[in-house]
Design a protein around this motif. Structure first.
Motif, PDB file in Angstrom:
ATOM      1  N   ASP A 207       0.725  -1.237  -0.069  1.00 36.60           N
ATOM      2  CA  ASP A 207       0.026   0.133  -0.027  1.00 36.60           C
ATOM      3  C   ASP A 207       0.793   1.243  -0.069  1.00 36.60           C
ATOM      4  O   ASP A 207       0.640   2.211  -0.605  1.00 36.60           O
ATOM      5  N   ALA A 208       2.013   1.365   0.746  1.00 33.50           N
ATOM      6  CA  ALA A 208       2.947   2.151   0.814  1.00 33.50           C
ATOM      7  C   ALA A 208       3.487   2.485  -0.475  1.00 33.50           C
ATOM      8  O   ALA A 208       3.573   3.820  -1.039  1.00 33.50           O
ATOM      9  N   MET A 209       3.761   1.638  -1.476  1.00 33.77           N
ATOM     10  CA  MET A 209       4.287   1.935  -2.815  1.00 33.77           C
ATOM     11  C   MET A 209       3.216   2.486  -3.704  1.00 33.77           C
ATOM     12  O   MET A 209       3.343   3.106  -4.706  1.00 33.77           O
ATOM     13  N   LEU A 210       1.979   1.978  -3.234  1.00 31.31           N
ATOM     14  CA  LEU A 210       0.752   2.439  -4.269  1.00 31.31           C
ATOM     15  C   LEU A 210       0.635   4.056  -4.047  1.00 31.31           C
ATOM     16  O   LEU A 210       0.245   4.830  -4.863  1.00 31.31           O
ATOM     17  N   ASN A 211       0.832   4.008  -2.704  1.00 31.52           N
ATOM     18  CA  ASN A 211       0.550   5.702  -2.140  1.00 31.52           C
ATOM     19  C   ASN A 211       1.812   6.590  -2.985  1.00 31.52           C
ATOM     20  O   ASN A 211       1.692   7.825  -3.138  1.00 31.52           O
ATOM     21  N   ILE A 212       3.216   5.939  -3.019  1.00 30.43           N
ATOM     22  CA  ILE A 212       4.054   6.588  -3.489  1.00 30.43           C
ATOM     23  C   ILE A 212       3.845   7.093  -5.035  1.00 30.43           C
ATOM     24  O   ILE A 212       4.079   8.255  -5.602  1.00 30.43           O
ATOM     25  N   ALA A 225       5.838   7.682 -11.390  1.00 27.71           N
ATOM     26  CA  ALA A 225       4.636   6.931 -10.783  1.00 27.71           C
ATOM     27  C   ALA A 225       4.446   5.530 -11.697  1.00 27.71           C
ATOM     28  O   ALA A 225       4.314   4.616 -11.041  1.00 27.71           O
ATOM     29  N   LYS A 226       4.809   5.465 -13.057  1.00 24.08           N
ATOM     30  CA  LYS A 226       4.794   4.303 -13.561  1.00 24.08           C
ATOM     31  C   LYS A 226       6.025   3.207 -12.989  1.00 24.08           C
ATOM     32  O   LYS A 226       5.750   2.141 -12.946  1.00 24.08           O
ATOM     33  N   LYS A 227       7.159   3.714 -12.899  1.00 22.71           N
ATOM     34  CA  LYS A 227       8.229   2.938 -12.298  1.00 22.71           C
ATOM     35  C   LYS A 227       7.792   2.250 -11.084  1.00 22.71           C
ATOM     36  O   LYS A 227       7.909   1.011 -10.982  1.00 22.71           O
ATOM     37  N   VAL A 228       7.144   2.971 -10.071  1.00 27.08           N
ATOM     38  CA  VAL A 228       6.965   2.677  -8.817  1.00 27.08           C
ATOM     39  C   VAL A 228       5.732   1.307  -8.910  1.00 27.08           C
ATOM     40  O   VAL A 228       5.899   0.513  -8.229  1.00 27.08           O
ATOM     41  N   LEU A 229       4.582   2.008  -9.795  1.00 30.10           N
ATOM     42  CA  LEU A 229       3.706   0.812  -9.972  1.00 30.10           C
ATOM     43  C   LEU A 229       4.046  -0.627 -10.585  1.00 30.10           C
ATOM     44  O   LEU A 229       3.613  -1.618 -10.182  1.00 30.10           O
ATOM     45  N   GLN A 230       4.940  -0.569 -11.535  1.00 28.63           N
ATOM     46  CA  GLN A 230       5.769  -1.739 -12.174  1.00 28.63           C
ATOM     47  C   GLN A 230       6.421  -2.348 -11.122  1.00 28.63           C
ATOM     48  O   GLN A 230       6.375  -3.718 -10.887  1.00 28.63           O
ATOM     49  N   GLN A 231       7.084  -1.704 -10.148  1.00 24.53           N
ATOM     50  CA  GLN A 231       7.869  -2.448  -9.177  1.00 24.53           C
ATOM     51  C   GLN A 231       6.857  -3.072  -8.093  1.00 24.53           C
ATOM     52  O   GLN A 231       7.035  -4.024  -7.765  1.00 24.53           O
ATOM     53  N   LEU A 232       5.778  -2.360  -7.986  1.00 27.54           N
ATOM     54  CA  LEU A 232       4.762  -2.906  -7.040  1.00 27.54           C
ATOM     55  C   LEU A 232       4.140  -4.380  -7.392  1.00 27.54           C
ATOM     56  O   LEU A 232       4.354  -5.195  -6.893  1.00 27.54           O
ATOM     57  N   VAL A 233       3.910  -4.261  -8.857  1.00 25.48           N
ATOM     58  CA  VAL A 233       3.271  -5.478  -9.289  1.00 25.48           C
ATOM     59  C   VAL A 233       4.465  -6.615  -9.399  1.00 25.48           C
ATOM     60  O   VAL A 233       4.022  -7.718  -8.975  1.00 25.48           O
ATOM     61  N   SER A 234       5.597  -6.158  -9.648  1.00 18.45           N
ATOM     62  CA  SER A 234       6.725  -7.260  -9.586  1.00 18.45           C
ATOM     63  C   SER A 234       7.042  -7.708  -8.119  1.00 18.45           C
ATOM     64  O   SER A 234       7.265  -8.981  -8.016  1.00 18.45           O
ATOM     65  N   LYS A 235       6.985  -7.049  -7.364  1.00 21.11           N
ATOM     66  CA  LYS A 235       7.540  -7.351  -5.905  1.00 21.11           C
ATOM     67  C   LYS A 235       6.302  -7.947  -4.844  1.00 21.11           C
ATOM     68  O   LYS A 235       6.417  -8.819  -4.377  1.00 21.11           O
ATOM     69  N   PHE A 236       4.963  -7.388  -5.272  1.00 25.28           N
ATOM     70  CA  PHE A 236       3.861  -7.948  -4.389  1.00 25.28           C
ATOM     71  C   PHE A 236       2.824  -8.290  -5.424  1.00 25.28           C
ATOM     72  O   PHE A 236       1.814  -7.656  -5.460  1.00 25.28           O
ATOM     73  N   ASP A 238       0.558 -10.609  -5.683  1.00 28.15           N
ATOM     74  CA  ASP A 238      -0.716 -11.311  -5.019  1.00 28.15           C
ATOM     75  C   ASP A 238      -1.566 -10.480  -4.272  1.00 28.15           C
ATOM     76  O   ASP A 238      -2.232 -10.824  -3.447  1.00 28.15           O
ATOM     77  N   THR A 239      -0.943  -9.056  -4.350  1.00 24.55           N
ATOM     78  CA  THR A 239      -1.595  -8.523  -3.503  1.00 24.55           C
ATOM     79  C   THR A 239      -2.840  -7.351  -3.970  1.00 24.55           C
ATOM     80  O   THR A 239      -2.817  -7.089  -5.108  1.00 24.55           O
ATOM     81  N   ALA A 240      -3.870  -7.050  -3.409  1.00 22.86           N
ATOM     82  CA  ALA A 240      -4.867  -6.029  -3.896  1.00 22.86           C
ATOM     83  C   ALA A 240      -4.223  -4.713  -4.145  1.00 22.86           C
ATOM     84  O   ALA A 240      -4.752  -3.954  -5.487  1.00 22.86           O
ATOM     85  N   ALA A 241      -3.084  -4.405  -3.684  1.00 24.63           N
ATOM     86  CA  ALA A 241      -2.431  -3.065  -4.322  1.00 24.63           C
ATOM     87  C   ALA A 241      -1.850  -3.411  -5.499  1.00 24.63           C
ATOM     88  O   ALA A 241      -1.866  -2.615  -6.247  1.00 24.63           O
ATOM     89  N   ALA A 242      -1.429  -4.563  -5.733  1.00 30.89           N
ATOM     90  CA  ALA A 242      -1.140  -4.950  -7.230  1.00 30.89           C
ATOM     91  C   ALA A 242      -1.913  -4.907  -8.195  1.00 30.89           C
ATOM     92  O   ALA A 242      -1.795  -4.405  -9.247  1.00 30.89           O
ATOM     93  N   ALA A 243      -3.204  -5.474  -7.895  1.00 26.64           N
ATOM     94  CA  ALA A 243      -4.316  -5.141  -8.592  1.00 26.64           C
ATOM     95  C   ALA A 243      -4.758  -3.987  -9.123  1.00 26.64           C
ATOM     96  O   ALA A 243      -4.692  -3.633 -10.230  1.00 26.64           O
ATOM     97  N   THR A 244      -4.572  -3.159  -8.024  1.00 30.08           N
ATOM     98  CA  THR A 244      -5.048  -1.494  -8.320  1.00 30.08           C
ATOM     99  C   THR A 244      -3.815  -1.027  -8.989  1.00 30.08           C
ATOM    100  O   THR A 244      -4.171  -0.127  -9.996  1.00 30.08           O
TER     101      THR A 244
END
Length: 253
Positions: A207-212, A225-236, A238-244
């Motif tokens: 969630d912190a990465m999504l907020n970043i 923004a895109k860079k952080v979102l891509q990292q989020l999907v890669s790192k987490f 299976d999370t709801a934050a990754a789906a968002t």
């Protein structure tokens, strides 16, 4: 029958008077010894009383009997005084016992206030000190009330004081949100990055990465923004934050 002299009676009285304070003092320090002292002194007093009564009963000479009565009166006064001191000593022991019980109860209550408690935080059970929980709850009440500036100060202070607390990741996360609510996006990004770097295994990290990413979008910095979102999907993944994050990436294209 040998008549006891006044000097002998005085010696007896002095012996009891000297004996009593020593044992009264000991009684204050040790309840069992004090009780034994009381029982022993009562026995001695009763024995002394019986002895004089026996002496009076066996006297045939009226003059001697009269003298003995005078001696007995003095002795009985001394006995009454000693019994009064016995009552004082017994009261002191009772008071000492009550004070000791009250002290133990107070200490036990104080210790319980300092003992860690089991708390469930983000689905995980952890031990938390009462001072930690109180500090965290106070900060969160400020956040919920909309006083984001005070909440940020309180949350920042919490992380500084309790960096290893089970609440630390949450406090750092909500600190980022408090900055975001004030439109302080740069400090919000720094606060959320601290969640990821210092508490990477916390459920709050995705969630912190999504907020970043949200803060970068507010700063019109779509690249980061895109860079952080891509990292989020890669790192987490299976999370709801990754789906968002996937939805937001699609919207940013």
């Amino acid at each position: 029958m040998i008549k006891p002299s006044q000097s002998r009676l005085a010696a007896i009285a002095l012996a009891f008077a000297a004996w009593l304070p020593l044992h009264a003092s000991a009684g204050l320090l040790d309840d069992d010894e004090a009780r034994r002292a009381i029982l022993d002194l009562r026995a001695k007093v009763d024995a002394l009383s019986r002895d004089f009564n026996a002496r009076i009963d066996t006297k045939s000479d009226k003059t001697s009997t009269l003298e003995m009565l005078n001696h007995q009166e003095e002795t009985m006064q001394e006995i009454a005084r000693l019994r009064g001191q016995l009552e004082v000593l017994a009261n002191q022991i009772a008071t000492s016992q009550k004070n000791q019980r009250d002290l133990y109860a107070d200490l036990d209550a104080r210790i319980k206030k300092l003992e860690p408690r089991q708390e469930t935080i983000d689905g995980q059970t952890a031990e938390v000190l009462p001072t930690e929980k109180k500090s965290y709850d106070t900060a969160m009440e400020l956040f919920k009330s909309g006083d984001y500036k005070s909440a940020a100060g309180a949350l920042q202070d919490f992380v500084r004081r309790f960096p290893d607390s089970a609440y630390a990741a949450n406090a750092q996360y909500w600190l980022g949100n408090a900055y975001y609510a004030q439109r302080d996006y740069k400090n919000a990004i720094a606060a959320q990055e601290a969640v990821v770097s210092n508490y990477g295994t916390s459920p709050k990290a995705p969630d912190a990465m999504l907020n970043i990413a949200s803060n970068y979008i507010e700063l019109k910095d779509k690249k980061n923004a895109k860079k952080v979102l891509q990292q989020l999907v890669s790192k987490f993944p299976d999370t709801a934050a990754a789906a968002t994050a996937k939805d937001r990436l699609a919207a940013l294209k």
